[in-house]
Design a protein around this motif. Sequence first.
Motif, mmCIF file in Angstrom:
data_model
loop_
_atom_site.group_PDB
_atom_site.id
_atom_site.type_symbol
_atom_site.label_atom_id
_atom_site.label_comp_id
_atom_site.label_asym_id
_atom_site.label_seq_id
_atom_site.Cartn_x
_atom_site.Cartn_y
_atom_site.Cartn_z
ATOM 1 N N VAL A 16 0.869 -1.183 0.000
ATOM 2 C CA VAL A 16 0.000 0.000 0.000
ATOM 3 C C VAL A 16 0.899 1.224 0.000
ATOM 4 C CG1 VAL A 16 -1.748 1.325 1.251
ATOM 5 C CG2 VAL A 16 -1.808 -1.189 1.310
ATOM 6 N N VAL A 17 0.691 2.118 -0.958
ATOM 7 C CA VAL A 17 1.441 3.363 -1.039
ATOM 8 C C VAL A 17 0.432 4.490 -0.853
ATOM 9 C CG1 VAL A 17 2.898 4.820 -2.487
ATOM 10 C CG2 VAL A 17 3.089 2.337 -2.638
ATOM 11 N N ASP A 18 0.780 5.475 -0.008
ATOM 12 C CA ASP A 18 -0.165 6.563 0.227
ATOM 13 C C ASP A 18 0.517 7.915 0.082
ATOM 14 O OD1 ASP A 18 0.524 7.729 3.070
ATOM 15 O OD2 ASP A 18 0.538 5.554 3.327
ATOM 16 N N ALA A 19 -0.328 8.930 -0.106
ATOM 17 C CA ALA A 19 0.149 10.308 -0.226
ATOM 18 C C ALA A 19 -0.934 11.238 0.288
ATOM 19 C CB ALA A 19 0.473 10.645 -1.679
ATOM 20 N N GLU A 20 -0.528 12.268 1.033
ATOM 21 C CA GLU A 20 -1.471 13.277 1.492
ATOM 22 C C GLU A 20 -1.770 14.224 0.334
ATOM 23 O OE1 GLU A 20 0.187 15.130 4.981
ATOM 24 O OE2 GLU A 20 -0.355 13.409 6.237
ATOM 25 N N LEU A 21 -3.061 14.424 0.053
ATOM 26 C CA LEU A 21 -3.471 15.301 -1.034
ATOM 27 C C LEU A 21 -3.892 16.670 -0.539
ATOM 28 C CD1 LEU A 21 -5.608 12.820 -3.150
ATOM 29 C CD2 LEU A 21 -3.152 13.266 -3.275
ATOM 30 N N ALA A 22 -4.533 16.711 0.631
ATOM 31 C CA ALA A 22 -4.994 17.972 1.198
ATOM 32 C C ALA A 22 -5.033 17.842 2.711
ATOM 33 C CB ALA A 22 -6.369 18.330 0.673
ATOM 34 N N VAL A 23 -4.464 18.828 3.393
ATOM 35 C CA VAL A 23 -4.468 18.849 4.854
ATOM 36 C C VAL A 23 -4.780 20.272 5.290
ATOM 37 C CG1 VAL A 23 -3.172 18.426 6.967
ATOM 38 C CG2 VAL A 23 -2.686 17.051 4.936
ATOM 39 N N THR A 24 -5.859 20.409 6.076
ATOM 40 C CA THR A 24 -6.195 21.699 6.657
ATOM 41 C C THR A 24 -6.444 21.477 8.143
ATOM 42 O OG1 THR A 24 -8.605 21.553 6.391
ATOM 43 C CG2 THR A 24 -7.340 22.370 4.494
ATOM 44 N N ALA A 31 -4.551 9.721 -0.588
ATOM 45 C CA ALA A 31 -4.709 8.735 -1.653
ATOM 46 C C ALA A 31 -4.007 7.462 -1.217
ATOM 47 C CB ALA A 31 -4.103 9.243 -2.950
ATOM 48 N N PHE A 32 -4.628 6.331 -1.510
ATOM 49 C CA PHE A 32 -4.049 5.024 -1.227
ATOM 50 C C PHE A 32 -4.065 4.210 -2.511
ATOM 51 C CE2 PHE A 32 -5.731 6.437 2.811
ATOM 52 C CZ PHE A 32 -4.746 6.070 3.714
ATOM 53 N N ALA A 33 -2.894 3.745 -2.932
ATOM 54 C CA ALA A 33 -2.795 2.832 -4.059
ATOM 55 C C ALA A 33 -2.479 1.456 -3.487
ATOM 56 C CB ALA A 33 -1.699 3.279 -5.022
ATOM 57 N N LEU A 34 -3.318 0.493 -3.831
ATOM 58 C CA LEU A 34 -3.156 -0.864 -3.320
ATOM 59 C C LEU A 34 -2.718 -1.763 -4.455
ATOM 60 C CD1 LEU A 34 -5.451 0.610 -1.562
ATOM 61 C CD2 LEU A 34 -6.047 -1.684 -0.842
ATOM 62 N N GLY A 35 -1.565 -2.404 -4.291
ATOM 63 C CA GLY A 35 -1.134 -3.392 -5.253
ATOM 64 C C GLY A 35 -1.984 -4.639 -5.095
ATOM 65 N N PRO A 36 -1.865 -5.575 -6.028
ATOM 66 C CA PRO A 36 -2.594 -6.831 -5.884
ATOM 67 C C PRO A 36 -2.320 -7.456 -4.510
ATOM 68 C CG PRO A 36 -1.563 -6.709 -8.036
ATOM 69 C CD PRO A 36 -1.042 -5.544 -7.235
ATOM 70 N N ASP A 37 -3.372 -7.965 -3.872
ATOM 71 C CA ASP A 37 -3.282 -8.629 -2.562
ATOM 72 C C ASP A 37 -2.856 -7.706 -1.426
ATOM 73 O OD1 ASP A 37 -4.078 -11.143 -3.595
ATOM 74 O OD2 ASP A 37 -2.028 -11.493 -4.304
ATOM 75 N N ALA A 38 -2.965 -6.401 -1.594
ATOM 76 C CA ALA A 38 -2.611 -5.453 -0.529
ATOM 77 C C ALA A 38 -3.852 -5.119 0.291
ATOM 78 C CB ALA A 38 -2.017 -4.181 -1.125
#
Length: 105
Positions: A16-24, A31-38
Amino acid sequence: MGLDRYPDLDPDEGQVVDAELAVTDDVLVKAFALGPDAELSPHDHADATNVFHVLEGTVTVIQGDTEEAVEAPGVVLHERGEVHGARNDTDERAVLTASLCPLPS
């Protein structure tokens, strides 16, 4: 300034790879990108509502004792304190955003 905050996330299988898109002061969008079986492990936010927006692929959304495959585009509401998570049971990358409001202190 670029208005498009959609990141280029490329997870490996089981990752699982994530990134903050907006923080207030009162909202967090990641955002969370999940590879197969993640899997994004089930968890809760006692004082915040969480909304998943499935943007790419199919995500198996976990909500309490329920699991359901949600295809893009899809939106899932998790009320405050509700256990939720996500899993990619496919062979392709899946991407979702999670919006948390209000931001826990």
